[in-house]
Design a protein around this motif. Structure first.
Motif, PDB file in Angstrom:
ATOM      1  N   LEU A  26       0.830  -1.212   0.000  1.00 27.92           N
ATOM      2  CA  LEU A  26       0.000   0.000   0.000  1.00 27.92           C
ATOM      3  C   LEU A  26       0.866   1.265   0.000  1.00 27.92           C
ATOM      4  O   LEU A  26       0.602   2.208  -0.738  1.00 27.92           O
ATOM      5  CB  LEU A  26      -0.936   0.019   1.210  1.00 27.92           C
ATOM      6  N   VAL A  27       1.904   1.270   0.838  1.00 26.38           N
ATOM      7  CA  VAL A  27       2.796   2.429   0.930  1.00 26.38           C
ATOM      8  C   VAL A  27       3.505   2.660  -0.404  1.00 26.38           C
ATOM      9  O   VAL A  27       3.613   3.800  -0.873  1.00 26.38           O
ATOM     10  CB  VAL A  27       3.809   2.246   2.086  1.00 26.38           C
ATOM     11  N   ALA A  28       3.962   1.581  -1.034  1.00 21.64           N
ATOM     12  CA  ALA A  28       4.654   1.711  -2.326  1.00 21.64           C
ATOM     13  C   ALA A  28       3.717   2.276  -3.388  1.00 21.64           C
ATOM     14  O   ALA A  28       4.103   3.157  -4.169  1.00 21.64           O
ATOM     15  CB  ALA A  28       5.206   0.360  -2.756  1.00 21.64           C
ATOM     16  N   LEU A  29       2.479   1.792  -3.424  1.00 22.30           N
ATOM     17  CA  LEU A  29       1.513   2.296  -4.400  1.00 22.30           C
ATOM     18  C   LEU A  29       1.163   3.755  -4.125  1.00 22.30           C
ATOM     19  O   LEU A  29       1.003   4.552  -5.059  1.00 22.30           O
ATOM     20  CB  LEU A  29       0.242   1.435  -4.383  1.00 22.30           C
ATOM     21  N   ALA A  30       1.037   4.108  -2.851  1.00 22.48           N
ATOM     22  CA  ALA A  30       0.701   5.488  -2.491  1.00 22.48           C
ATOM     23  C   ALA A  30       1.830   6.434  -2.890  1.00 22.48           C
ATOM     24  O   ALA A  30       1.584   7.516  -3.437  1.00 22.48           O
ATOM     25  CB  ALA A  30       0.421   5.591  -0.996  1.00 22.48           C
ATOM     26  N   GLU A  31       3.067   6.044  -2.626  1.00 25.28           N
ATOM     27  CA  GLU A  31       4.209   6.895  -2.984  1.00 25.28           C
ATOM     28  C   GLU A  31       4.374   7.012  -4.491  1.00 25.28           C
ATOM     29  O   GLU A  31       4.847   8.024  -4.993  1.00 25.28           O
ATOM     30  CB  GLU A  31       5.480   6.368  -2.327  1.00 25.28           C
ATOM     31  N   ALA A  32       3.948   5.977  -5.216  1.00 20.94           N
ATOM     32  CA  ALA A  32       4.018   6.016  -6.673  1.00 20.94           C
ATOM     33  C   ALA A  32       2.844   6.796  -7.272  1.00 20.94           C
ATOM     34  O   ALA A  32       2.867   7.139  -8.451  1.00 20.94           O
ATOM     35  CB  ALA A  32       4.031   4.599  -7.236  1.00 20.94           C
ATOM     36  N   LEU A  88      -7.168   7.615   2.742  1.00 19.84           N
ATOM     37  CA  LEU A  88      -6.561   8.941   2.850  1.00 19.84           C
ATOM     38  C   LEU A  88      -5.523   9.170   1.747  1.00 19.84           C
ATOM     39  O   LEU A  88      -5.403  10.277   1.220  1.00 19.84           O
ATOM     40  CB  LEU A  88      -5.922   9.121   4.229  1.00 19.84           C
ATOM     41  N   ALA A  89      -4.799   8.126   1.395  1.00 26.72           N
ATOM     42  CA  ALA A  89      -3.805   8.244   0.324  1.00 26.72           C
ATOM     43  C   ALA A  89      -4.495   8.528  -1.009  1.00 26.72           C
ATOM     44  O   ALA A  89      -4.018   9.359  -1.795  1.00 26.72           O
ATOM     45  CB  ALA A  89      -2.969   6.977   0.231  1.00 26.72           C
ATOM     46  N   ILE A  90      -5.621   7.882  -1.245  1.00 27.69           N
ATOM     47  CA  ILE A  90      -6.372   8.130  -2.486  1.00 27.69           C
ATOM     48  C   ILE A  90      -6.854   9.580  -2.522  1.00 27.69           C
ATOM     49  O   ILE A  90      -6.743  10.252  -3.550  1.00 27.69           O
ATOM     50  CB  ILE A  90      -7.547   7.134  -2.615  1.00 27.69           C
ATOM     51  N   ILE A  91      -7.358  10.064  -1.397  1.00 29.91           N
ATOM     52  CA  ILE A  91      -7.813  11.458  -1.331  1.00 29.91           C
ATOM     53  C   ILE A  91      -6.655  12.401  -1.628  1.00 29.91           C
ATOM     54  O   ILE A  91      -6.792  13.367  -2.393  1.00 29.91           O
ATOM     55  CB  ILE A  91      -8.432  11.758   0.051  1.00 29.91           C
ATOM     56  N   ALA A  92      -5.489  12.133  -1.039  1.00 25.76           N
ATOM     57  CA  ALA A  92      -4.326  13.007  -1.224  1.00 25.76           C
ATOM     58  C   ALA A  92      -3.841  12.990  -2.673  1.00 25.76           C
ATOM     59  O   ALA A  92      -3.548  14.041  -3.249  1.00 25.76           O
ATOM     60  CB  ALA A  92      -3.201  12.580  -0.292  1.00 25.76           C
ATOM     61  N   ILE A  93      -3.777  11.822  -3.264  1.00 30.36           N
ATOM     62  CA  ILE A  93      -3.284  11.711  -4.643  1.00 30.36           C
ATOM     63  C   ILE A  93      -4.246  12.416  -5.601  1.00 30.36           C
ATOM     64  O   ILE A  93      -3.827  13.146  -6.509  1.00 30.36           O
ATOM     65  CB  ILE A  93      -3.072  10.238  -5.033  1.00 30.36           C
TER      66      ILE A  93
END
Length: 150
Positions: free
Chosen positions: A105-111, A138-143
């Motif tokens: 999840l972290v790798a996908l979010a950072e990418a 939250l990562a989806i919202i941020a991206i």
């Protein structure tokens, strides 16, 4: 003399409230208010030789001022501004079996891979998956906020 007490969501709670004041069943009555809540009244009988019970009016519940920002609201606002959330701490032994999924999840979010994040299924039945689901959302919202700003 009968006076109204606090109102309750359930009839049982109104009965318990009356009994907490020392009244026995038969010494009070439970009624339904026009708003659909329940209240109780002490019943003064002719054989009572004691003074009637004084019951104060219920105080209106007031909500706290909304000038303070809650922790969750602040985290959501950060994500809406485009900042990636901090990854949950899975260093405890209880989270061991979920570390690989969190790393993905972290790798996908950072990418910045929104589709990849949405494709990962998480069954939030315990604390670890719930934390991962919050992080992913939250990562989806941020991206998406970053994409809208660009």
């Amino acid at each position: 003399m009968t006076t109204e007490a606090t109102t309750y969501d359930k009839k049982f709670n109104a009965q318990r409230g009356a009994q907490r004041t020392g009244l026995k069943p038969g010494e009070f009555e439970v009624f339904k208010t026009p708003e659909g809540r329940f209240g109780w009244r002490a019943i003064a009988s002719a054989s009572d030789d004691q003074a009637p019970i004084q019951i104060t009016e219920p105080e209106q519940a007031t909500s706290p001022p909304s000038s303070k920002t809650g922790k969750r609201k602040a985290i959501i606002e950060q994500a809406q501004s485009g900042a990636l959330p901090a990854a949950p701490d899975f260093s405890k032994p209880t989270h061991a079996r979920f570390r690989a999924k969190l790393a993905k999840l972290v790798a996908l979010a950072e990418a910045g891979d929104v589709e990849g994040l949405k494709a990962i299924e998480i069954n939030p039945v315990s604390t670890s998956p719930k934390a991962m689901a919050r992080y992913r959302d939250l990562a989806i919202i941020a991206i998406e906020a970053r994409r809208m700003a660009a």
